[in-house]
Design an enzyme around this catalytic site. Structure first.
Site, mmCIF file in Angstrom:
data_model
loop_
_atom_site.group_PDB
_atom_site.id
_atom_site.type_symbol
_atom_site.label_atom_id
_atom_site.label_comp_id
_atom_site.label_asym_id
_atom_site.label_seq_id
_atom_site.Cartn_x
_atom_site.Cartn_y
_atom_site.Cartn_z
ATOM 1 C CD GLN A 282 -2.431 1.217 2.784
ATOM 2 O OE1 GLN A 282 -1.898 0.676 3.745
ATOM 3 N NE2 GLN A 282 -3.556 1.890 2.898
ATOM 4 N N GLY A 283 0.892 1.985 -1.099
ATOM 5 C CA GLY A 283 1.724 3.191 -1.214
ATOM 6 C C GLY A 283 0.940 4.454 -0.949
ATOM 7 C CE1 TYR A 284 -3.667 3.905 -0.597
ATOM 8 C CE2 TYR A 284 -4.845 4.756 1.306
ATOM 9 C CZ TYR A 284 -4.853 4.090 0.108
ATOM 10 O OH TYR A 284 -6.029 3.608 -0.388
ATOM 11 C CB SER A 285 2.730 6.760 4.643
ATOM 12 O OG SER A 285 1.605 6.286 5.325
ATOM 13 C CB SER B 160 3.741 -3.146 5.322
ATOM 14 O OG SER B 160 3.633 -2.251 6.390
ATOM 15 C CD GLU C 7 -5.166 0.378 7.007
ATOM 16 O OE1 GLU C 7 -5.530 1.501 6.650
ATOM 17 O OE2 GLU C 7 -3.981 0.066 7.199
ATOM 18 C CD GLU D 17 -1.972 10.303 19.302
ATOM 19 O OE1 GLU D 17 -1.747 9.615 18.280
ATOM 20 O OE2 GLU D 17 -1.421 10.091 20.393
HETATM 21 C C1 LIG Z 1 4.438 -0.892 11.215
HETATM 22 C C2 LIG Z 1 3.896 0.142 10.280
HETATM 23 C C3 LIG Z 1 3.474 -0.233 9.019
HETATM 24 C C4 LIG Z 1 3.007 0.716 8.115
HETATM 25 N N1 LIG Z 1 2.641 0.304 6.867
HETATM 26 C C5 LIG Z 1 2.239 1.220 5.948
HETATM 27 C C6 LIG Z 1 1.956 0.831 4.609
HETATM 28 O O1 LIG Z 1 2.036 -0.347 4.258
HETATM 29 N N2 LIG Z 1 1.591 1.782 3.726
HETATM 30 C C7 LIG Z 1 1.471 3.097 4.070
HETATM 31 O O2 LIG Z 1 1.117 3.899 3.208
HETATM 32 N N3 LIG Z 1 1.752 3.514 5.326
HETATM 33 C C8 LIG Z 1 2.135 2.610 6.273
HETATM 34 N N4 LIG Z 1 2.455 3.001 7.549
HETATM 35 C C9 LIG Z 1 2.432 4.434 7.851
HETATM 36 C C10 LIG Z 1 1.305 4.870 8.763
HETATM 37 O O3 LIG Z 1 0.087 4.858 8.076
HETATM 38 C C11 LIG Z 1 1.675 6.288 9.251
HETATM 39 O O4 LIG Z 1 2.848 6.167 10.052
HETATM 40 C C12 LIG Z 1 0.571 6.896 10.058
HETATM 41 O O5 LIG Z 1 -0.541 7.195 9.243
HETATM 42 C C13 LIG Z 1 1.029 8.197 10.758
HETATM 43 O O6 LIG Z 1 1.649 9.059 9.865
HETATM 44 P P1 LIG Z 1 3.081 9.682 10.180
HETATM 45 O O7 LIG Z 1 4.004 8.582 10.564
HETATM 46 O O8 LIG Z 1 3.457 10.565 9.045
HETATM 47 O O9 LIG Z 1 2.885 10.566 11.485
HETATM 48 P P2 LIG Z 1 2.250 12.024 11.559
HETATM 49 O O10 LIG Z 1 0.986 12.087 10.772
HETATM 50 O O11 LIG Z 1 3.298 13.031 11.236
HETATM 51 O O12 LIG Z 1 1.871 12.125 13.098
HETATM 52 C C14 LIG Z 1 2.845 12.402 14.127
HETATM 53 C C15 LIG Z 1 2.099 12.486 15.453
HETATM 54 O O13 LIG Z 1 1.142 13.575 15.412
HETATM 55 C C16 LIG Z 1 -0.167 13.110 15.721
HETATM 56 N N5 LIG Z 1 -1.163 13.818 14.899
HETATM 57 C C17 LIG Z 1 -1.100 14.038 13.550
HETATM 58 N N6 LIG Z 1 -2.193 14.713 13.142
HETATM 59 C C18 LIG Z 1 -2.974 14.902 14.244
HETATM 60 C C19 LIG Z 1 -4.248 15.525 14.455
HETATM 61 N N7 LIG Z 1 -4.951 16.075 13.461
HETATM 62 N N8 LIG Z 1 -4.759 15.526 15.729
HETATM 63 C C20 LIG Z 1 -4.057 14.953 16.767
HETATM 64 N N9 LIG Z 1 -2.834 14.366 16.613
HETATM 65 C C21 LIG Z 1 -2.305 14.332 15.367
HETATM 66 C C22 LIG Z 1 -0.155 11.624 15.361
HETATM 67 O O14 LIG Z 1 -1.140 10.912 16.086
HETATM 68 C C23 LIG Z 1 1.274 11.238 15.777
HETATM 69 O O15 LIG Z 1 1.334 10.972 17.156
HETATM 70 C C24 LIG Z 1 2.922 2.083 8.487
HETATM 71 C C25 LIG Z 1 3.328 2.462 9.764
HETATM 72 C C26 LIG Z 1 3.824 1.514 10.654
HETATM 73 C C27 LIG Z 1 4.254 1.962 12.014
#
Ligand SMILES: Cc1cc2nc3c(=O)[nH]c(=O)nc-3n(C[C@H](O)[C@H](O)[C@H](O)COP(=O)(O)OP(=O)(O)OC[C@H]3O[C@@H](n4cnc5c(N)ncnc54)[C@H](O)[C@@H]3O)c2cc1C
Length: 396
Positions: free
Chosen positions: A129-132, A164, A247, A380
């Site tokens: 899944q290429g989202y993040s 992942s 999901e 959150e």
């Molecule tokens: C093991 C693992 C597997 C993953 N696999 C995939 C994958 O296959 N494909 C993919 O696309 N992504 C994947 N991800 C990514 C995951 O979806 C993101 O890490 C997640 O959505 C959070 O984004 P970020 O890391 O950029 O953190 P950020 O969005 O930068 O958040 C940082 C902190 O700020 C808080 N925060 C952000 N916005 C708000 C708000 N509006 N209100 C309150 N708090 C807030 C968050 O809760 C967090 O604590 C994976 C992550 C992990 C850990």
């Protein structure tokens, strides 16, 4: 919510139960500590998924013409419950089965629906899944990866992160920006991207567990034919939300089974551990903790069953599905923490140490569980969804 089974469904349960009894490979040993695909198990799990596919025990709710079973979510629930009881291995193609396939079935052209879903179920083709992206996680609408039209192709440039299984994936569900001038969520398109295409580079990222389960993925002028768009140009946000909805559904649905397996493993561990000279299961505090976890797991199970009732009535899971994700996270992290508590000083020993309990599998599970509150939407963000869209509170 009506959970009574028809005679046909009872018969289905009996068939699944006896099939699992004879078909779970002998070499599979479940401790309940962590049921995630681990690098050294990829070959085994690929074969196991293939076995499930050949027996018709995967993709039960997918239409028959696309490789599925054409059954209802009730049969899926029965299957998952039996898998938990039998401590069956997980599948390898988790993202394809949980999200990719259902999204293609919901939005795909007839050609796409004939081409992809069956190979997802049989594990012939693994999906990621290429989202993040580095600057786009919780706020996905800010994604920067660009897709620019060039004849009947799109040229992709940019980067994804935390992807992942990208290191073993054949296909990616890719969100890319196709109209930078449109409002953020309107200029995004959903592509089915061939991970073996020239210009795709995958760089594994090592996690706290020592495994490299996720990756950075770079796109350098990757050409994708326009027939690989899913659900229409600039409609990627709506299509992508379908994936996220599945999901959440998979999290609430499949993970209550995984939580139950983990809890059963924990009770076994408690039986074999001692506290103040007696088995930990005789210690009043430990007993209370285990009982509370069992209650929470049952609550999670019935919350999942409520969601299924909705699906059986033809409705889609709503924002309240976020509570399932939170129940899983809190429940699973608590199980893993208690496993460390039960092991006392031995909790510090990872696999490789001759004194490590169960070869350090619980240590792996404990470290891996820290990511549960980030992956699939952070805690959150789930709380924001529940606050704003379930409780109707004002935006924070
Ligand atoms: C093991 C693992 C597997 C993953 N696999 C995939 C994958 O296959 N494909 C993919 O696309 N992504 C994947 N991800 C990514 C995951 O979806 C993101 O890490 C997640 O959505 C959070 O984004 P970020 O890391 O950029 O953190 P950020 O969005 O930068 O958040 C940082 C902190 O700020 C808080 N925060 C952000 N916005 C708000 C708000 N509006 N209100 C309150 N708090 C807030 C968050 O809760 C967090 O604590 C994976 C992550 C992990 C850990």
């Amino acid at each position: 919510m009506d959970l009574s089974l028809t005679p046909e469904q009872e018969a289905f349960r009996a068939t699944v139960r006896s099939w699992l009894k004879t078909n779970i490979p002998r070499e599979w040993k479940s401790t309940g500590s962590s049921e995630l695909p681990r690098a050294e198990q990829y070959g085994f799990l690929r074969r196991w998924q293939r076995t499930l596919f050949e027996a018709g025990f995967i993709g039960l709710t997918w239409p028959k013409e696309y490789g599925g079973g054409g059954l209802t979510f009730m049969e899926e629930l029965i299957l998952q419950q039996e898998m938990a009881l039998a401590k069956a291995p997980p599948i390898l193609n988790v993202l394809g089965v949980g999200m990719g396939g259902p999204t293609i079935i919901a939005w795909g052209s007839e050609e796409q629906k004939k081409r992809y879903p069956a190979k997802i179920l049989s594990c012939e083709e693994i999906w990621c899944q290429g989202y993040s992206e580095p600057n786009s996680g919780s706020d996905l609408t800010s994604l920067q990866t660009r897709a620019v039209k060039d004849g009947d192709h799109y040229v992709i440039n940019g980067q994804k992160v935390w992807t992942s299984l990208a290191h073993i994936a054949d296909w990616m569900m890719l969100l890319a920006r196709t109209d930078p001038s449109a409002p953020k969520h309107k200029g995004i398109t959903y592509f089915l991207l061939d991970m073996h295409a020239p210009g795709v580079t995958v760089k594994p990222l090592k996690q706290i567990t020592g495994d490299a389960e996720f990756n950075e993925v770079y796109f350098d002028n990757v050409r994708v034919h326009e027939s690989q768009i899913l659900g229409g140009l600039n409609n990627g946000w709506a299509v992508g939300l379908t994936t996220l909805m599945y999901e959440r559904l998979a999290l609430g649905f499949g993970l209550q089974v995984r939580l139950r397996i983990a809890l059963d493993g924990l009770v076994d561990l408690a039986r074999r551990s001692t506290k103040n000279g007696v088995p930990a299961t005789r210690d009043p505090l430990m007993r209370q903790k285990l009982a509370q976890m069992w209650i929470d797991t049952e609550v999670f199970k019935y919350t999942g069953a409520r969601a299924i009732t909705k699906l059986l009535k033809g409705e889609l899971p709503g924002p309240e599905a976020s509570s399932g994700k939170m129940m899983w996270v809190e429940g699973h992290q608590r199980v893993q923490e208690m496993a460390m508590e039960l092991q006392g000083p031995y909790a510090q020993l990872m696999s490789g140490s001759r004194w490590a309990v169960e070869n350090g599998l619980w240590q792996y599970g404990f470290l891996r569980s820290r990511a549960n509150s980030i992956e699939g939407g952070t805690t959150e963000i789930q709380k924001n969804i529940i606050g704003e869209r379930v409780l109707g509170l004002p935006k924070g």
